[in-house]
Design a protein around this motif. Structure first.
Motif, short mmCIF file in Angstrom:
data_model
loop_
_atom_site.label_atom_id
_atom_site.label_comp_id
_atom_site.label_asym_id
_atom_site.label_seq_id
_atom_site.Cartn_x
_atom_site.Cartn_y
_atom_site.Cartn_z
N ARG A 193 -1.56 0.27 8.32
CA ARG A 193 -1.02 -1.14 7.49
C ARG A 193 -0.52 -0.85 6.01
N GLY A 194 -1.32 0.07 5.55
CA GLY A 194 -1.15 0.42 3.88
C GLY A 194 0.33 0.78 3.72
N VAL A 195 0.64 1.85 4.51
CA VAL A 195 2.38 2.46 4.57
C VAL A 195 3.10 1.32 4.77
N PHE A 196 2.98 0.69 5.99
CA PHE A 196 3.76 -0.38 6.12
C PHE A 196 3.97 -1.35 5.12
N ILE A 197 3.12 -1.72 4.32
CA ILE A 197 3.03 -2.63 3.25
C ILE A 197 3.85 -2.01 2.03
N VAL A 198 3.51 -0.87 1.93
CA VAL A 198 4.45 -0.06 0.72
C VAL A 198 5.79 0.14 1.22
N LEU A 199 6.26 0.16 2.45
CA LEU A 199 7.64 0.11 2.95
C LEU A 199 8.36 -1.21 2.52
N VAL A 200 7.46 -2.25 3.01
CA VAL A 200 7.90 -3.53 2.65
C VAL A 200 7.98 -3.87 1.10
N ALA A 201 7.31 -3.52 0.48
CA ALA A 201 7.26 -3.59 -1.05
C ALA A 201 8.54 -2.95 -1.48
N VAL A 202 8.74 -1.60 -1.22
CA VAL A 202 9.76 -1.17 -1.64
C VAL A 202 11.21 -1.79 -1.36
N ALA A 203 11.08 -2.34 -0.29
CA ALA A 203 12.30 -3.06 0.36
C ALA A 203 12.58 -4.24 -0.49
N VAL A 204 11.57 -4.88 -0.69
CA VAL A 204 11.69 -6.17 -1.71
C VAL A 204 12.14 -5.69 -3.14
N TRP A 205 11.65 -4.69 -3.56
CA TRP A 205 12.03 -4.25 -4.99
C TRP A 205 13.75 -3.62 -4.81
N GLU A 206 13.93 -3.11 -3.70
CA GLU A 206 15.46 -2.80 -3.56
C GLU A 206 16.21 -3.90 -3.55
N PHE A 207 15.82 -4.99 -2.73
CA PHE A 207 16.63 -6.12 -2.55
C PHE A 207 16.80 -6.88 -3.98
N SER A 208 15.65 -7.00 -4.73
CA SER A 208 15.83 -7.55 -5.82
C SER A 208 16.61 -6.91 -7.01
N ASN A 209 17.03 -5.64 -6.82
CA ASN A 209 18.01 -5.00 -7.68
C ASN A 209 19.49 -5.36 -7.12
N SER A 210 19.45 -5.74 -5.87
CA SER A 210 20.95 -5.70 -5.44
C SER A 210 21.02 -7.00 -4.54
N GLN A 211 20.35 -8.19 -5.23
CA GLN A 211 20.26 -9.52 -4.28
C GLN A 211 21.69 -9.88 -4.10
#
Length: 261
Positions: free
Chosen positions: A86-104
């Motif tokens: 679960r922790g690894v999955f949440i990290v991947l989601v957090a990275v995806a959100v961060w990447e999305f914020s920079n290229s929204q």
């Protein structure tokens, strides 16, 4: 058929033998065979050929998990695996959100372009993309502020860190990790119940039941927060499971066991 945790563990990891310096215990845990000396395993109670793995006073003997303690350790490690996944999955989601914020903006443009291309196909199958809940949810994310997305990514990373710390602590059977798991898991239970009042799904129900079961099991089995005698009773239970201490307190010879290679 009863599951023998002690012997099954010894079959995988090997026996754990110890030579106490006290003569009466030394003689009771040692046996002479045609193939040489054998020592009684502290975990399963069988005799194992060869020199002991350690020696010293009985009070210094290693505390070897056995019986119920082994079963509890197995369950804790299952929970640890679930937490690390679960922790690894949440990290991947957090990275995806961060990447999305920079290229929204570019992501939004890409989505809109492809949505236009998919309109004729959706219409052919009588599916209204303009009123689709999935499309609506995706479009809603494009209205989020950059700062909001960054805060969300940071919160997700924090949550993932808690899950990963829990996982390593539970794997090592640390008592602080058991407290952390109970507190952190219980804190999110009201949120999970609230989500079920809006939309019920088998995944949400399964997750809720798993978390409730984990909290109750750790609370009761590990005697946290003073339950069932608290830490003192838990430690006493652990020590009473040691074969050397059981024999010392019993004051009698253990039942005969056959030497094993």
């Amino acid at each position: 058929m009863k599951w023998d945790w002690d012997r099954r563990t010894c079959s995988r990891r090997g026996h754990v033998t110890y030579a106490p310096t006290e003569p009466h215990l030394h003689d009771r845990l040692r046996a002479d065979t045609a193939l040489g000396e054998a020592w009684r395993c502290l975990r399963c109670g069988d005799f194992a050929l060869g020199a002991p793995h350690g020696t010293g006073k009985a009070t210094d003997a290693p505390l070897v998990p056995r019986g119920k303690a082994l079963r509890d350790l197995f369950i804790l490690r299952l929970l640890a695996v679930e937490r690390i996944v679960r922790g690894v999955f949440i990290v991947l989601v957090a990275v995806a959100v961060w990447e999305f914020s920079n290229s929204q903006t570019s992501v939004q443009q890409f989505f809109q372009d492809n949505l236009t291309l998919l309109q004729p196909i959706a219409a052919h199958f009588h599916y209204d993309l303009n009123n689709s809940p999935i499309v609506g949810s995706i479009q809603k994310t494009f209205s989020y502020k950059h700062s909001t997305l960054l805060i969300t990514a940071a919160a997700l990373l924090g949550y993932a860190l808690i899950e990963i710390v829990e996982a390593f602590g539970l794997w090592a059977a640390k008592r602080w990790a058991e407290y952390l798991t109970v507190v952190a898991t219980a804190a999110f239970l009201p949120l999970e119940v609230y989500e079920l009042t809006h939309k019920i799904s088998y995944l949400k129900i399964g997750t809720l039941l798993l978390n409730v079961a984990a909290v109750l099991y750790i609370l009761l089995a590990k005697r946290l927060f003073g339950l069932r005698g608290g830490a003192a009773k838990f430690e006493a239970e652990r020590h009473s499971a040691s074969l050397l201490e059981v024999e010392t307190s019993a004051g009698e010879h253990p039942q005969a066991a056959q030497p094993t290679k």
